[in-house]
Design an enzyme around this catalytic site. Structure first.
Site, PDB file in Angstrom:
ATOM      1  CG  HIS A 125      63.438   5.928 -48.172  1.00  0.00           C
ATOM      2  ND1 HIS A 125      63.199   7.241 -48.504  1.00  0.00           N
ATOM      3  CD2 HIS A 125      62.765   5.184 -49.085  1.00  0.00           C
ATOM      4  CE1 HIS A 125      62.421   7.295 -49.564  1.00  0.00           C
ATOM      5  NE2 HIS A 125      62.140   6.056 -49.941  1.00  0.00           N
ATOM      6  CD  GLU A 126      61.960   1.273 -48.780  1.00  0.00           C
ATOM      7  OE1 GLU A 126      60.702   1.248 -48.840  1.00  0.00           O
ATOM      8  OE2 GLU A 126      62.675   1.739 -49.687  1.00  0.00           O
ATOM      9  CG  HIS A 154      57.788   4.578 -48.228  1.00  0.00           C
ATOM     10  ND1 HIS A 154      57.252   5.675 -48.844  1.00  0.00           N
ATOM     11  CD2 HIS A 154      58.960   4.313 -48.884  1.00  0.00           C
ATOM     12  CE1 HIS A 154      58.034   6.067 -49.836  1.00  0.00           C
ATOM     13  NE2 HIS A 154      59.076   5.256 -49.883  1.00  0.00           N
ATOM     14  CG  HIS A 193      50.086   2.163 -44.602  1.00  0.00           C
ATOM     15  ND1 HIS A 193      49.074   2.220 -45.536  1.00  0.00           N
ATOM     16  CD2 HIS A 193      49.808   1.095 -43.793  1.00  0.00           C
ATOM     17  CE1 HIS A 193      48.224   1.229 -45.321  1.00  0.00           C
ATOM     18  NE2 HIS A 193      48.631   0.542 -44.277  1.00  0.00           N
TER      19      HIS A 193
END
Length: 234
Positions: free
Chosen positions: A102-103, A106, A110
């Site tokens: 999940h991270e 991100h 980006h």
């Protein structure tokens, strides 16, 4: 006028929000604990999964580091770093890989310039500023004479940015989880039965963001009702 924390609006708007938040927190904690006890077949760690998912999604040069705390995992776009908590970084559990991926989602957002992420980033400074001043301004405005209603309105306006931030966060978090699950599947990091567990972990986590948005909306409605009651009595 009753004191801010001791009127009926607290029970109408805040208590339901607290209940929803507690349910969401319990759900994410219990789901994470359940799947943190189940190791994946390939024994890949959370750190390795984060790197693999980031590279799979085209987010190059992402650094993965370990941080203390429980579920303090996050991605920092300022230095392109994924920080994973002790429960995730070296763990080979389904829960750890779901959170780590999940991270990494991100990080991919980006790298690709995901538009909703840009909107949320724009709201961060004004939200941080407004969230510190909003409630004090509303309280002060409710105490002051009616000619100072503009103070209440200013506080409510500032708080509305916090609500907008919470709403803008939802598509960002949901999309990060979508990217995570797709990468875990297509990169062959998790087997189908393991993937189902990761989905449950991320769905439970998503409930906390929904609860935060619900709480922000209910709090804003409460402020509007308090301001309206004040105008009705004057």
């Amino acid at each position: 006028m009753g004191l801010y924390y001791f009127d009926y609006t607290y029970f109408v708007f805040i208590v339901p929000a607290l209940i929803v938040t507690m349910i969401a927190q319990f759900q994410v904690k219990s789901t994470f604990e359940k799947y943190s006890r189940i190791s994946t077949a390939k024994n890949m760690t959370g750190a390795q999964a984060a790197s693999s998912v980031a590279q799979f999604g085209g987010a190059l040069g992402v650094q993965v580091q370990r941080i203390s705390g429980s579920l303090t995992d996050h991605f920092d776009p300022r230095d392109n770093t994924i920080s994973l908590s002790d429960q995730v970084y070296a763990s080979t559990s389904i829960a750890a890989l779901g959170v780590a991926a999940h991270e990494a989602g991100h990080a991919i957002q980006h790298a690709q310039g995901y538009f909703p992420n840009k909107i949320r980033a724009i709201l961060v400074p004004v939200t941080n500023f407004g969230s510190r001043l909003a409630i004090p301004l509303v309280i002060i405005g409710l105490i002051l004479p009616v000619q100072y209603n503009f103070v209440v309105n200013l506080g409510i306006a500032l708080y509305s940015f916090a609500v907008l931030f919470q709403l803008a966060t939802l598509p960002v978090e949901f999309n990060a989880s979508f990217r995570a699950i797709r990468a875990l599947d297509e990169a062959g990091i998790l087997y189908p039965d393991e993937l189902e567990g990761a989905k449950k972990v991320l769905r439970a986590a998503a409930m906390t963001y929904l609860a935060a948005s619900f709480t922000a909306i209910m709090s804003l409605l409460r402020l509007l009702v308090l301001a309206g009651n004040r105008r009705g009595r004057d």
